[in-house]
Scaffold this active site. Structure first.
Site, short mmCIF file in Angstrom:
data_model
loop_
_atom_site.label_atom_id
_atom_site.label_comp_id
_atom_site.label_asym_id
_atom_site.label_seq_id
_atom_site.Cartn_x
_atom_site.Cartn_y
_atom_site.Cartn_z
CB CYS A 188 21.35 -16.94 -33.26
SG CYS A 188 20.83 -15.33 -32.60
CE LYS A 199 19.82 -14.59 -24.77
NZ LYS A 199 19.51 -15.79 -25.71
CG ASN A 200 21.85 -17.86 -22.79
OD1 ASN A 200 20.76 -17.35 -23.30
ND2 ASN A 200 23.06 -17.77 -23.42
CB ILE A 260 31.33 -22.96 -29.45
CG1 ILE A 260 32.21 -22.75 -28.59
CG2 ILE A 260 30.05 -23.67 -29.29
CD1 ILE A 260 32.72 -24.06 -27.83
NE ARG A 271 16.67 -14.37 -30.18
CZ ARG A 271 17.50 -15.42 -30.49
NH1 ARG A 271 17.66 -15.83 -31.67
NH2 ARG A 271 17.61 -16.59 -29.52
NE ARG A 282 19.78 -24.20 -30.48
CZ ARG A 282 19.47 -25.10 -31.30
NH1 ARG A 282 18.47 -24.72 -32.27
NH2 ARG A 282 19.83 -26.35 -31.17
NE ARG A 304 22.54 -22.68 -31.85
CZ ARG A 304 22.14 -21.53 -31.18
NH1 ARG A 304 21.52 -20.54 -31.82
NH2 ARG A 304 22.30 -21.58 -29.89
N PRO A 305 22.42 -29.18 -33.77
CG PRO A 305 24.28 -30.75 -33.53
CD PRO A 305 24.11 -29.27 -34.17
CB ILE A 306 18.40 -30.94 -30.39
CG1 ILE A 306 17.56 -31.68 -31.55
CG2 ILE A 306 18.36 -29.45 -30.40
CD1 ILE A 306 16.06 -31.51 -31.13
CG ASP A 307 23.27 -35.09 -31.35
OD1 ASP A 307 23.40 -33.62 -31.70
OD2 ASP A 307 24.40 -35.71 -31.08
CD GLN A 308 25.41 -35.85 -27.51
OE1 GLN A 308 25.81 -36.22 -26.44
NE2 GLN A 308 25.41 -36.31 -28.89
CG ASP A 315 26.79 -16.60 -26.76
OD1 ASP A 315 26.84 -17.06 -27.62
OD2 ASP A 315 25.95 -16.67 -25.85
C1 UD1 Z 1 23.81 -21.98 -25.24
C2 UD1 Z 1 23.39 -20.48 -25.51
C3 UD1 Z 1 24.11 -19.75 -26.34
C4 UD1 Z 1 25.61 -20.12 -26.65
C5 UD1 Z 1 25.92 -21.55 -26.38
C6 UD1 Z 1 27.17 -22.01 -26.11
C7 UD1 Z 1 21.10 -20.53 -24.40
C8 UD1 Z 1 19.65 -20.17 -24.79
N1 UD1 Z 1 22.09 -20.21 -25.62
O1 UD1 Z 1 23.20 -22.28 -26.67
O2 UD1 Z 1 23.98 -18.43 -26.14
O3 UD1 Z 1 26.31 -19.46 -27.40
O4 UD1 Z 1 25.07 -22.32 -25.23
O5 UD1 Z 1 27.83 -21.21 -24.92
O6 UD1 Z 1 21.66 -20.90 -23.36
N2 UD1 Z 1 25.68 -29.63 -29.80
C9 UD1 Z 1 25.68 -31.02 -30.40
N3 UD1 Z 1 24.52 -31.62 -29.89
C10 UD1 Z 1 23.49 -31.34 -29.31
C11 UD1 Z 1 23.58 -29.94 -28.64
C12 UD1 Z 1 24.67 -29.06 -29.01
O7 UD1 Z 1 26.20 -31.30 -31.22
O8 UD1 Z 1 22.67 -31.98 -28.90
C13 UD1 Z 1 26.86 -28.92 -30.01
C14 UD1 Z 1 26.31 -27.71 -30.69
O9 UD1 Z 1 26.24 -27.59 -32.29
C15 UD1 Z 1 27.77 -26.57 -30.43
C16 UD1 Z 1 28.15 -27.10 -29.14
O10 UD1 Z 1 27.54 -28.28 -28.96
O11 UD1 Z 1 28.79 -26.82 -31.33
C17 UD1 Z 1 27.67 -26.13 -27.86
O12 UD1 Z 1 26.23 -25.97 -28.05
P1 UD1 Z 1 25.15 -25.59 -26.87
O13 UD1 Z 1 26.16 -25.41 -25.58
O14 UD1 Z 1 24.32 -26.67 -26.60
O15 UD1 Z 1 24.51 -24.46 -27.28
P2 UD1 Z 1 22.95 -24.28 -26.84
O16 UD1 Z 1 22.55 -24.62 -25.63
O17 UD1 Z 1 22.22 -24.23 -28.20
#
Ligand code: UD1
Length: 430
Positions: free
Chosen positions: A117, A22-23, A327, A397, A93, A122-126, A305
Site C-alpha cells: 500500500c 493476514k500479517n 507511523i 488484499r 509488502r 516505507r524504507p527497508i533500511d532496518q 491499520d
Molecule cells: C506492517 C504491516 C502493516 C502495518 C505496519 C505497522 C505487514 C505485512 N504489514 O507493515 O499492515 O500498518 O506493520 O503496524 O505486516 N521503517 C523504517 N525502516 C525500516 C522499516 C520500517 O524506517 O526498515 C518505518 C516505517 O516507515 C514506518 C515504521 O517504521 O514509519 C513502521 O513500519 P513497519 O512496522 O515496518 O511496517 P511494515 O512491516 O511495512
C-alpha cells in the site's frame, strides 16, 4: 470494473466470524520454506496477499497443496532457486520476508523490491541493517535486493525505529544463524509473536517475542510442523467499528480480546458497550457516539491499520476529534473521499481535525489503500442513498469475503462489475 455498491442505513446486527491474521500469515508462509520437511498451516486467510506470496513461493520450486480453503501443506524440499522476481511479488509488502527465510536457510536470497500500500515512503533500511549485522553482504540494484553470505552469525541488533517487518525478517534469518542474536527495540505486535511461535514449533529457539527484546539462539535446522494462525486483529477491529458506526449490535467471534484492548478502550470511551468473552466480543452502539483524541502507536498502542476506521466513525460523532498518525506519513488519502460524502475534516501534517457531522450522503468514491478502503465501506454503510466504491482490489488484499460478511449482518452491499449489475442491485434493495 469491479466495485462495491452499498445502500446505507441498516444497523449491523448478528454474528461474524473472524479469519486468520493476514500479517501473521505472510510471515508464517515465508518461514515455512525454512525446512525441507512438510509444514501444515491452518486458519490461513484466503486473501489476495497470501495468494500472491504462495505464488512466489511456488515460483522457486516450493510445493503448496491446498487441503481446504484455509489449510495448506507446504513442501519446500525441492526449492531450485533463491531468486524471487515474479511480477506479482512487487505488489505485496511482505515479499521481503522471503529474504529473511531464504537467507537463513540457503545463505543467499534475491527478492524484487517490495510494493504494498502506498501509505508513505516505507524504507527497508532496518531490514538491511539487520541482515548486514548477521554477516550478509546486501546490495540493492535494478529493483532487486540481494543478500548473501558464507556464514550467518548471530549479533546484537538495535532497531532505530519500531518496525514489524524488520523485526520479523531479522528473526527469520537469525533463527538459522550460528550463535545468539538479540534484537532490541523489537516490535511487539501479535503477529510478531505468532511468527516466533510458529518458528519455535519448527524447532527454533526464540525467547521474548511480544517484549521489546527478542533473544534467538540459532539452531542448525528446522523441522516440519502443524500450526494454526491467530485471528486477525485488524479484521476484528474493522467489524467492531462497523458495529459502532451503524449503531448496531454485533458478536465478533474467534478473536483474542487481549489483542483488541486499545480498540475496545476507544470504543468504550466514545460511548459503545463492549461485552468480553473468552474468544468473542460483543459491540453495541445504542446512540450517537462522542468525540475523542487518538494517536496511532506501535502495539500495544492504537494500530495505524485502524486509523481510517476510527477517523471515519469520529466524522459522524458529536464534537471535535483529533486523530494523529505517527507511523506512516501518507495515511489520510481517504479524507478527500469522506469530504465528498459530507464529512468535515481538515488534515494538517500528520493530524486530522474532525468536526462530527450528523450524516453522510452516498457518492462515487475510490479505495486509496487497503484499510482506507475498508473505512470507506463503513462510511457507505451509514450514508444516505447509494455509494459505489472503486479499486476494491485493495480491500481484497486483506479482507476475506468482506461484502458477504457485511451482508450476513444485514448490510446492503454487493460486488458488481457492470452497470446492469448496479441497476439490478438498486431494483432489489429499492
Ligand atoms: C506492517 C504491516 C502493516 C502495518 C505496519 C505497522 C505487514 C505485512 N504489514 O507493515 O499492515 O500498518 O506493520 O503496524 O505486516 N521503517 C523504517 N525502516 C525500516 C522499516 C520500517 O524506517 O526498515 C518505518 C516505517 O516507515 C514506518 C515504521 O517504521 O514509519 C513502521 O513500519 P513497519 O512496522 O515496518 O511496517 P511494515 O512491516 O511495512
Amino acid at each position: 470494473m469491479e466495485q462495491y455498491i452499498v445502500k446505507g442505513g441498516n444497523p449491523l446486527v448478528g454474528e461474524v466470524e473472524i479469519g486468520g491474521a493476514k500479517n501473521a500469515a505472510l510471515g508464517i508462509l515465508a518461514a515455512s520454506v525454512m525446512t525441507s520437511e512438510p509444514v501444515t498451516i491452518e486458519n490461513l486467510p484466503d486473501v489476495r496477499d497470501t495468494a500472491v506470496l504462495i505464488q512466489a513461493m511456488e515460483s522457486i520450486g516450493t510445493k503448496v497443496e491446498r487441503i481446504d480453503r484455509h489449510t495448506v501443506r507446504v513442501n519446500a524440499s525441492s526449492i531450485n532457486s533463491m531468486t524471487i522476481d515474479d511480477g506479482y511479488i512487487k505488489k505485496i509488502r511482505a515479499s521481503y520476508y522471503m529474504l529473511g527465510s531464504l537467507l537463513g536457510r540457503f545463505r543467499s536470497a534475491q527478492v524484487a523490491l517490495p510494493g504494498g500500500c502506498n501509505i508513505g515512503s516505507r524504507p527497508i533500511d532496518q531490514h538491511l541493517k539487520g541482515f548486514r549485522a548477521l554477516g550478509a553482504k546486501v546490495e540493492v540494484s535494478r529493483g532487486m535486493i540481494s543478500a548473501e553470505t558464507e556464514a550467518l552469525v548471530g549479533n546484537h541488533i538495535y532497531m532505530d525505529v519500531v518496525t514489524v517487518g524488520a523485526t520479523i525478517n531479522v528473526m527469520l534469518a537469525a533463527t538459522l544463524a550460528v550463535g545468539k542474536t538479540i534484537i532490541e527495540n523489537a516490535a511487539k505486535e501479535p503477529h510478531v509473536v505468532d511468527v516466533a511461535n510458529f518458528l519455535n514449533s519448527m524447532g527454533a529457539n526464540i525467547k521474548g517475542a511480544g517484549t521489546d527484546v527478542i533473544r534467538i539462539k540459532g539452531v542448525e535446522k528446522l523441522h516440519g510442523t502443524t500450526y494454526s494462525i491467530i485471528p486477525d486483529q485488524i479484521e476484528a477491529g474493522t467489524f467492531m467499528f462497523a458495529a459502532a458506526i451503524t449503531k448496531g449490535d454485533v458478536m465478533i467471534r474467534n478473536v483474542i480480546p487481549k489483542h483488541l484492548e486499545s480498540i475496545s478502550a476507544k470504543l468504550i470511551e466514545i460511548g459503545c458497550e463492549i461485552e468480553e468473552f473468552d474468544d468473542c466480543l460483543r459491540v453495541v452502539a445504542a446512540r450517537r457516539l462522542s468525540n475523542t483524541q487518538v494517536k496511532t502507536l506501535p502495539y500495544p498502542g492504537f494500530p495505524t491499520d485502524m486509523q481510517p476506521q476510527i477517523a471515519t466513525t469520529l466524522a459522524l460523532s458529536e464534537g471535535i476529534s483529533i486523530v494523529t498518525e505517527s507511523i506512516f506519513e501518507n495515511r489520510f488519502k481517504y479524507v478527500g473521499e469522506l469530504l465528498r460524502m459530507g464529512a468535515n475534516i481538515k488534515v494538517e501534517g500528520n493530524t486530522a481535525i474532525i468536526e462530527g457531522v450528523e450524516g453522510f450522503t452516498g457518492a462515487m468514491i475510490s479505495a486509496p489503500d487497503l484499510r482506507a478502503g475498508a473505512a470507506l465501506v463503513l462510511a457507505a454503510l451509514v450514508a444516505d442513498g447509494f455509494t459505489t466504491i472503486d479499486d476494491i482490489k485493495y480491500i481484497e488484499r486483506g479482507y476475506e469475503d468482506f461484502p458477504e460478511k457485511m451482508r450476513q449482518l444485514g448490510a446492503n452491499i454487493e460486488k458488481v462489475e457492470t452497470d446492469r449489475d448496479i441497476q439490478k442491485f438498486k431494483l432489489k434493495v429499492g
